[in-house]
Design a protein around this motif. Structure first.
Motif, PDB file in Angstrom:
ATOM      1  N   TRP A  54      34.972  33.123  40.826  1.00 36.82           N
ATOM      2  CA  TRP A  54      34.632  34.713  39.881  1.00 36.82           C
ATOM      3  C   TRP A  54      36.208  34.389  39.325  1.00 36.82           C
ATOM      4  O   TRP A  54      36.960  34.055  40.035  1.00 36.82           O
ATOM      5  CB  TRP A  54      34.748  35.742  41.204  1.00 36.82           C
ATOM      6  CG  TRP A  54      35.199  37.086  40.579  1.00 36.82           C
ATOM      7  CD1 TRP A  54      34.207  37.532  40.306  1.00 36.82           C
ATOM      8  CD2 TRP A  54      35.963  38.006  40.896  1.00 36.82           C
ATOM      9  NE1 TRP A  54      34.685  39.187  39.840  1.00 36.82           N
ATOM     10  CE2 TRP A  54      36.001  38.754  40.270  1.00 36.82           C
ATOM     11  CE3 TRP A  54      38.304  37.688  41.169  1.00 36.82           C
ATOM     12  CZ2 TRP A  54      37.127  39.817  40.170  1.00 36.82           C
ATOM     13  CZ3 TRP A  54      38.577  38.601  41.096  1.00 36.82           C
ATOM     14  CH2 TRP A  54      38.419  39.710  40.483  1.00 36.82           C
ATOM     15  N   ARG A  95      48.211  34.735  47.280  1.00 40.19           N
ATOM     16  CA  ARG A  95      46.592  34.500  48.394  1.00 40.19           C
ATOM     17  C   ARG A  95      46.775  35.129  49.419  1.00 40.19           C
ATOM     18  O   ARG A  95      47.343  35.027  50.177  1.00 40.19           O
ATOM     19  CB  ARG A  95      46.544  32.956  48.862  1.00 40.19           C
ATOM     20  CG  ARG A  95      46.224  31.538  47.888  1.00 40.19           C
ATOM     21  CD  ARG A  95      46.048  30.135  48.719  1.00 40.19           C
ATOM     22  NE  ARG A  95      45.759  29.032  47.416  1.00 40.19           N
ATOM     23  CZ  ARG A  95      46.593  28.431  46.796  1.00 40.19           C
ATOM     24  NH1 ARG A  95      47.902  29.031  46.894  1.00 40.19           N
ATOM     25  NH2 ARG A  95      46.884  27.880  45.962  1.00 40.19           N
ATOM     26  N   ARG A 103      37.855  32.419  52.531  1.00 38.25           N
ATOM     27  CA  ARG A 103      37.929  32.698  51.486  1.00 38.25           C
ATOM     28  C   ARG A 103      38.788  33.242  50.947  1.00 38.25           C
ATOM     29  O   ARG A 103      39.794  34.212  51.450  1.00 38.25           O
ATOM     30  CB  ARG A 103      37.035  33.182  50.286  1.00 38.25           C
ATOM     31  CG  ARG A 103      35.391  32.573  50.413  1.00 38.25           C
ATOM     32  CD  ARG A 103      34.584  32.941  49.110  1.00 38.25           C
ATOM     33  NE  ARG A 103      34.301  34.047  48.917  1.00 38.25           N
ATOM     34  CZ  ARG A 103      34.038  35.088  48.212  1.00 38.25           C
ATOM     35  NH1 ARG A 103      33.353  34.805  47.398  1.00 38.25           N
ATOM     36  NH2 ARG A 103      33.286  36.779  48.596  1.00 38.25           N
ATOM     37  N   ASN A 104      39.983  32.911  50.387  1.00 32.26           N
ATOM     38  CA  ASN A 104      40.873  33.760  48.737  1.00 32.26           C
ATOM     39  C   ASN A 104      40.839  34.234  47.827  1.00 32.26           C
ATOM     40  O   ASN A 104      40.358  34.036  46.552  1.00 32.26           O
ATOM     41  CB  ASN A 104      41.968  32.515  49.066  1.00 32.26           C
ATOM     42  CG  ASN A 104      42.723  32.589  50.440  1.00 32.26           C
ATOM     43  OD1 ASN A 104      42.152  33.163  51.375  1.00 32.26           O
ATOM     44  ND2 ASN A 104      42.968  30.717  50.597  1.00 32.26           N
ATOM     45  N   LEU A 105      41.935  35.117  48.302  1.00 34.25           N
ATOM     46  CA  LEU A 105      41.847  35.773  46.527  1.00 34.25           C
ATOM     47  C   LEU A 105      42.833  35.539  45.895  1.00 34.25           C
ATOM     48  O   LEU A 105      44.271  36.000  46.918  1.00 34.25           O
ATOM     49  CB  LEU A 105      42.146  37.438  47.198  1.00 34.25           C
ATOM     50  CG  LEU A 105      42.141  38.358  45.255  1.00 34.25           C
ATOM     51  CD1 LEU A 105      41.077  37.972  44.410  1.00 34.25           C
ATOM     52  CD2 LEU A 105      42.665  39.569  45.595  1.00 34.25           C
ATOM     53  N   CYS A 106      43.271  34.956  45.174  1.00 33.68           N
ATOM     54  CA  CYS A 106      44.380  34.413  44.190  1.00 33.68           C
ATOM     55  C   CYS A 106      44.748  34.933  43.317  1.00 33.68           C
ATOM     56  O   CYS A 106      43.774  35.201  42.292  1.00 33.68           O
ATOM     57  CB  CYS A 106      44.274  32.658  43.550  1.00 33.68           C
ATOM     58  SG  CYS A 106      43.698  31.576  44.968  1.00 33.68           S
ATOM     59  N   ARG A 140      30.408  38.451  47.220  1.00 34.25           N
ATOM     60  CA  ARG A 140      30.754  38.616  45.324  1.00 34.25           C
ATOM     61  C   ARG A 140      31.189  39.566  44.954  1.00 34.25           C
ATOM     62  O   ARG A 140      30.626  41.056  45.356  1.00 34.25           O
ATOM     63  CB  ARG A 140      29.366  37.582  44.702  1.00 34.25           C
ATOM     64  CG  ARG A 140      28.377  38.747  44.318  1.00 34.25           C
ATOM     65  CD  ARG A 140      27.534  38.564  43.284  1.00 34.25           C
ATOM     66  NE  ARG A 140      27.002  36.785  43.459  1.00 34.25           N
ATOM     67  CZ  ARG A 140      25.220  37.479  44.071  1.00 34.25           C
ATOM     68  NH1 ARG A 140      24.679  38.130  44.609  1.00 34.25           N
ATOM     69  NH2 ARG A 140      25.300  35.595  44.574  1.00 34.25           N
ATOM     70  N   SER A 163      32.748  37.288  54.406  1.00 32.56           N
ATOM     71  CA  SER A 163      31.813  36.067  53.588  1.00 32.56           C
ATOM     72  C   SER A 163      30.745  36.264  52.962  1.00 32.56           C
ATOM     73  O   SER A 163      29.734  37.394  52.983  1.00 32.56           O
ATOM     74  CB  SER A 163      31.548  34.985  54.799  1.00 32.56           C
ATOM     75  OG  SER A 163      31.099  35.153  55.517  1.00 32.56           O
ATOM     76  N   GLU A 215      43.646  36.880  52.054  1.00 32.98           N
ATOM     77  CA  GLU A 215      42.484  36.301  52.213  1.00 32.98           C
ATOM     78  C   GLU A 215      41.322  37.066  52.932  1.00 32.98           C
ATOM     79  O   GLU A 215      41.490  38.184  53.335  1.00 32.98           O
ATOM     80  CB  GLU A 215      42.510  35.704  54.118  1.00 32.98           C
ATOM     81  CG  GLU A 215      40.737  34.830  54.712  1.00 32.98           C
ATOM     82  CD  GLU A 215      41.084  34.162  56.196  1.00 32.98           C
ATOM     83  OE1 GLU A 215      39.791  34.261  56.775  1.00 32.98           O
ATOM     84  OE2 GLU A 215      42.275  33.740  56.474  1.00 32.98           O
ATOM     85  N   ILE A 216      40.187  37.120  52.437  1.00 31.18           N
ATOM     86  CA  ILE A 216      39.234  37.962  51.860  1.00 31.18           C
ATOM     87  C   ILE A 216      38.629  38.031  52.938  1.00 31.18           C
ATOM     88  O   ILE A 216      37.762  37.118  53.998  1.00 31.18           O
ATOM     89  CB  ILE A 216      38.211  37.772  50.267  1.00 31.18           C
ATOM     90  CG1 ILE A 216      38.591  37.335  49.995  1.00 31.18           C
ATOM     91  CG2 ILE A 216      36.945  38.706  50.656  1.00 31.18           C
ATOM     92  CD1 ILE A 216      37.475  37.156  48.732  1.00 31.18           C
ATOM     93  N   TYR A 248      41.639  35.621  40.522  1.00 35.49           N
ATOM     94  CA  TYR A 248      40.231  34.034  40.821  1.00 35.49           C
ATOM     95  C   TYR A 248      39.654  34.369  42.513  1.00 35.49           C
ATOM     96  O   TYR A 248      41.405  34.265  43.357  1.00 35.49           O
ATOM     97  CB  TYR A 248      40.751  33.150  40.023  1.00 35.49           C
ATOM     98  CG  TYR A 248      41.683  31.913  40.736  1.00 35.49           C
ATOM     99  CD1 TYR A 248      40.886  30.751  41.082  1.00 35.49           C
ATOM    100  CD2 TYR A 248      42.920  32.453  40.175  1.00 35.49           C
ATOM    101  CE1 TYR A 248      42.597  30.241  41.735  1.00 35.49           C
ATOM    102  CE2 TYR A 248      43.949  31.583  40.020  1.00 35.49           C
ATOM    103  CZ  TYR A 248      43.695  30.604  40.948  1.00 35.49           C
ATOM    104  OH  TYR A 248      44.610  29.390  42.285  1.00 35.49           O
ATOM    105  N   THR A 249      38.738  33.102  42.898  1.00 41.77           N
ATOM    106  CA  THR A 249      38.232  32.861  44.261  1.00 41.77           C
ATOM    107  C   THR A 249      37.950  31.919  44.199  1.00 41.77           C
ATOM    108  O   THR A 249      37.322  31.071  43.219  1.00 41.77           O
ATOM    109  CB  THR A 249      37.270  34.048  44.672  1.00 41.77           C
ATOM    110  OG1 THR A 249      36.308  33.796  43.754  1.00 41.77           O
ATOM    111  CG2 THR A 249      38.163  34.977  44.937  1.00 41.77           C
TER     112      THR A 249
END
Length: 387
Positions: A372, A109, A90-93, A118, A115, A111-112, A78-79
């Motif tokens: 997401w 985590r 943002r991070n992808l967790c 989606r 920015s 980092e994406i 999730y983000t």
């Protein structure tokens, strides 16, 4: 007096190149990335396209074996949603789903690296993003988080205006050992384009649909669901409609790159308000079957909400749709299904739940207002996108 011991001679052992390649092809991607700086020969091996392909296939086999031996129920991805709109990062967790349905306390985590975009899909460790900035909606990204590499794609089909509907699908095509991106733009007429990673190119064409009902859909698509396309049986699926209001499932075969119509269940809104704001609909894959889900208000009782679940028991056969209705509170967002068929839904209070539509059990996952959500049975690492 004993004679002094002679120091053993160390002999250099040189392994043949094919043995080195074989050994390295089983090493995880993250470890291989560290080896790039060890030697020029190591760098040339790891960045060789043939080696990358071999490593990817080995990773897939390990991925399949690990799926069968897991002592957990997969991974939730999730983000988080930013409260401060000025924050760009943002991070992808990633968090483990325990066998009891609860989430692990350990959250990974990453980092994406871009920015204002989606996630439109993920497959075999690769993610596809699409920009939502008005003048950059043709910009897309492929991202491999295991090696921290991404590739920007510039789509070729222009968008008439900001309200133009655009659907995106992303999938791994096993027959060609390749990744593909499908982009459908509802201009007049609707156009589609397909990006293939191996050729690094787009192919553009006007949509022509093989109709299973004789409805004559060629060139008549006027609307498309902007949710990410659902991948099943080597095809990407989205909900589309014609200028005369005929709604259907638009299927795109990744192999022959042809479109096909799959009929939706007849009278699928039975028992729900037909008002535009009264229901929401989604496609999903639940336990390997194409599933059509409708959330909405029940006209029978004020403030009552229902969930209609349609499952296609035989793929592509419209007569095989079966349905059930369950009571469920107002659902703000639907994110897909777990391998067990549980729905991942965000309720009206912003909390993320898993919902078992067979036992009717709801399980709060302790995540609020996600941007997401995705699920995977296992995490796969590869060297794809390593140049």
């Amino acid at each position: 007096m004993s004679e002094p011991r002679t120091k053993p001679k160390l002999s250099s052992v040189f392994l043949p190149d094919h043995i080195i390649d074989e050994i390295l092809s089983w090493v995880p991607a993250k470890s291989l990335i560290r080896f790039r700086c060890v030697s020029k020969s190591g760098y040339s091996i790891i960045t060789n396209p043939i080696f990358i392909s071999t490593h990817f296939n080995r990773a897939k086999s390990l991925f399949s074996n690990e799926e069968n031996n897991n002592n957990h129920n997969g991974y939730l991805l999730y983000t988080p949603l930013h409260v401060d709109p000025l924050l760009n990062s943002r991070n992808l967790c990633t968090v483990v789903c325990n066998s009891d349905g609860a989430l692990s306390n350990n959250i990974s985590r990453i980092e994406i690296p871009f920015s204002h975009s989606r996630i439109m899909g993920f497959s075999n460790g690769m993610f596809c993003f699409a920009s939502y900035v008005e003048n950059c909606r043709h910009i897309m990204y492929l991202w491999n988080p295991s090696i921290r590499k991404f590739k920007m794609l510039a789509a070729t089909v222009n968008i008439a205006n900001f309200s133009t509907q655009v659907a995106v699908g992303f999938a791994y095509h096993s027959q060609s050992n390749d990744f593909k991106v499908l982009r459908i733009v509802c201009n007049n007429p609707a156009e589609a384009e397909v990006y293939t990673l191996s050729t690094d190119s787009w192919r553009r064409f006007v949509i022509s649909v093989e109709s299973s009902t004789g409805s004559g859909l060629n060139g008549s698509i006027s609307g498309i669901d902007v949710s990410p396309c659902v991948c099943l049986n080597g095809a990407l699926h989205s909900i589309a409609c014609t200028t005369v209001g005929h709604h259907f499932i638009l299927s795109f075969d990744l192999n022959n790159e042809k479109f096909r119509e799959i009929m939706l269940p007849w009278n699928y809104l039975h028992g729900l308000f037909r008002h535009l704001l009264g229901f929401s609909r989604y496609l999903a894959v639940s336990k390997g079957l194409l599933t059509f889900i409708v959330f909405g208000k029940s006209p029978a009782v004020a403030g009552s909400f229902k969930c209609l679940i349609w499952v296609m028991r035989e793929y592509g056969v419209s007569m095989s749709w079966t349905s059930k209705i369950v009571n469920l509170g107002w659902v703000d967002s639907f994110y897909g299904c777990t391998d067990n068929g549980e729905f991942l839904i965000e309720m009206s209070n912003g909390h993320l739940f898993s919902f078992d539509h067979e036992s009717l059990e709801e399980n709060s996952l302790g995540i609020q207002f996600p941007a997401w959500v995705g699920f995977t049975s296992n995490l796969m690492e590869s060297l794809v996108l390593l140049e």
